[in-house]
Design an enzyme around this catalytic site. Structure first.
Site, short mmCIF file in Angstrom:
data_model
loop_
_atom_site.label_atom_id
_atom_site.label_comp_id
_atom_site.label_asym_id
_atom_site.label_seq_id
_atom_site.Cartn_x
_atom_site.Cartn_y
_atom_site.Cartn_z
N ASP A 19 64.49 41.12 -15.51
CA ASP A 19 64.38 42.07 -15.37
C ASP A 19 64.64 42.94 -14.67
OD1 ASP A 19 61.93 42.42 -18.15
OD2 ASP A 19 60.92 40.08 -16.51
N GLU A 44 61.38 50.12 -17.76
CA GLU A 44 60.53 48.87 -18.00
C GLU A 44 60.35 48.40 -16.31
OE1 GLU A 44 57.99 46.16 -20.67
OE2 GLU A 44 59.83 45.98 -20.09
N ASP A 111 65.98 48.61 -21.64
CA ASP A 111 64.67 47.85 -21.95
C ASP A 111 65.31 46.73 -21.09
OD1 ASP A 111 62.83 45.59 -21.92
OD2 ASP A 111 62.32 45.89 -23.78
N ASP A 114 63.77 42.40 -23.54
CA ASP A 114 62.97 42.77 -24.31
C ASP A 114 61.83 41.51 -25.03
OD1 ASP A 114 61.34 44.08 -26.03
OD2 ASP A 114 62.34 44.18 -27.49
N THR A 116 59.91 38.84 -23.21
CA THR A 116 60.03 37.17 -22.44
C THR A 116 59.32 37.01 -22.93
OG1 THR A 116 58.76 39.74 -20.83
CG2 THR A 116 58.43 37.09 -20.03
N SER A 256 61.27 40.88 -30.03
CA SER A 256 61.95 41.44 -29.26
C SER A 256 62.16 42.28 -30.23
CB SER A 256 63.10 40.82 -28.54
OG SER A 256 63.78 40.44 -29.38
N LYS A 259 64.38 42.63 -33.47
CA LYS A 259 63.92 42.37 -35.30
C LYS A 259 64.95 43.67 -36.06
CE LYS A 259 59.88 43.11 -33.41
NZ LYS A 259 60.02 42.31 -32.85
N LYS A 273 54.95 47.36 -37.77
CA LYS A 273 54.12 47.62 -36.04
C LYS A 273 53.16 48.34 -36.33
CE LYS A 273 54.03 46.92 -31.77
NZ LYS A 273 54.87 46.85 -30.23
#
Length: 348
Positions: A19, A44, A111, A114, A116, A256, A259, A273
């Site tokens: 990250d 992030e 990000d 994205d 993890t 992540s 999608k 979602k």
């Protein structure tokens, strides 16, 4: 901004370093292109865990990884630093991601890793970068290192894919281990290109091709995808919605922002979602994916049918219940109607 930067950012970096390393590299590259005083990055990660005695070893690992990545920049059409970045240089690059955004000006949204769990398990994860101007997303790049160019490889578990890749190497970049999707607002086109060393080394940059959403508008034929993690997504509610819509295909649960790639490429038709109470959606989890679907011909709104608002800073404020992304207007309309009918019994 050269999308090939996502290739060397996504190779063999331990998750504890990934990250910060990715954020530092992309921040440094953006700063070199646009200048220190003209760059605002909403990202992030911060450097809190890298400070103090306990963070020294981790910080040194991040510094080493960043310099290793940047030393290969010329392979991807980018300029390497004149000298290795020091500890303060790397910390400053990471901290460039502390912008709060807002409705005015240009803000990059990042990000760095994205998904993890997907990263750790060798499954799907993404490196996502978007640009917001005056509250509107105008540019999106989504690097998916484990999302193969060939759709049929999605039906195989990742370790099986790795095994088959060794036995039957990619030919001329027709497919590869991963892909990059990119677009800009108003272009009416999302582009997809392979993430593979041989393609880059051969200079076959023309292998980018259009990504187009599915033409399916009958829910009975559609595939929907949703987050794998249950902590910030209500699977029972989306399963009920799937039944209400008449969806017959098995859901595609993906880590992540891959999608969003699945919808943009036509591998799935619906992404839903619905977060549990108290969870607030962050802009870096959606900005790049939203514009990539929209320019590929799809539709993304909240559950009330309103566009997502990226002008409020770090969070998607004013979100109506959840997020719905679809391949087209008709199936999107049917999905929202199903949400309205089911919402009172959702307990969300």
């Amino acid at each position: 901004f050269n999308t090939n930067v996502f290739y060397y950012l996504s190779n063999s970096i331990p998750i504890f370093k990934a990250d910060w390393s990715v954020q530092a590299v992309i921040s440094w590259v953006l700063t070199q292109y646009f200048g220190e005083e003209h760059i605002s990055i909403i990202a992030e990660e911060d450097t809190q865990a890298l400070s103090g005695r306990d963070g020294n070893e981790l910080l040194q690992g991040v510094v080493n990884t960043v310099n290793e990545c940047l030393s290969e920049a010329a392979m991807f059409g980018l300029e390497s630093p004149l000298q290795s970045l020091g500890t303060l240089d790397v910390l400053n690059a990471i901290n460039k991601g502390s912008s709060k955004g807002g409705p005015i000006g240009r803000h990059w949204v990042l990000d760095p890793v994205d998904g993890t769990l997907g990263f750790v398990r060798g499954d799907q994860y993404a490196v996502a970068l978007a640009m917001i101007e005056d509250g509107e997303v105008v540019l999106g790049v989504l690097g998916c290192p484990n999302y193969p160019m060939r759709r049929e490889w999605l039906n195989h578990r990742h370790h099986y894919y790795q095994l088959m890749s060794k036995q039957s190497p990619p030919d001329s970049g027709v497919w590869s281990r991963g892909c990059v999707l990119s677009t800009q607002k108003g272009s009416g086109q999302t582009w997809m290109e392979p993430l593979v060393n041989d393609v880059i080394n051969l200079g076959l940059s023309t292998l980018a091709r259009p990504a187009t959403v599915s033409s399916i508008d009958d829910p009975a034929l559609a595939t929907f995808c949703e987050p794998v993690e249950k902590e910030n997504s209500n699977h029972s509610f989306t399963e009920g919605l799937a039944q209400s819509l008449g969806l017959r295909n098995r859901p595609l649960r993906v880590y992540s922002m891959a999608k969003y790639a699945a919808i943009a490429r036509g591998d799935a038709e619906i992404f839903m979602k619905f977060a549990r109470a108290g969870y607030k959606e962050k802009v870096w989890d959606h900005a790049a994916g939203v514009i990539i679907i929209q320019e590929a011909g799809g539709v993304v709104t909240d559950a009330g049918g309103s566009p997502l608002d990226f002008s409020k800073g770090i969070y998607l404020e004013g979100l109506d219940r959840g997020i719905i992304a679809c391949c087209g207007a008709q199936i999107h309309k049917k999905t929202i109607a199903a949400v309205d009918e089911s919402w009172d019994s959702s307990n969300l």
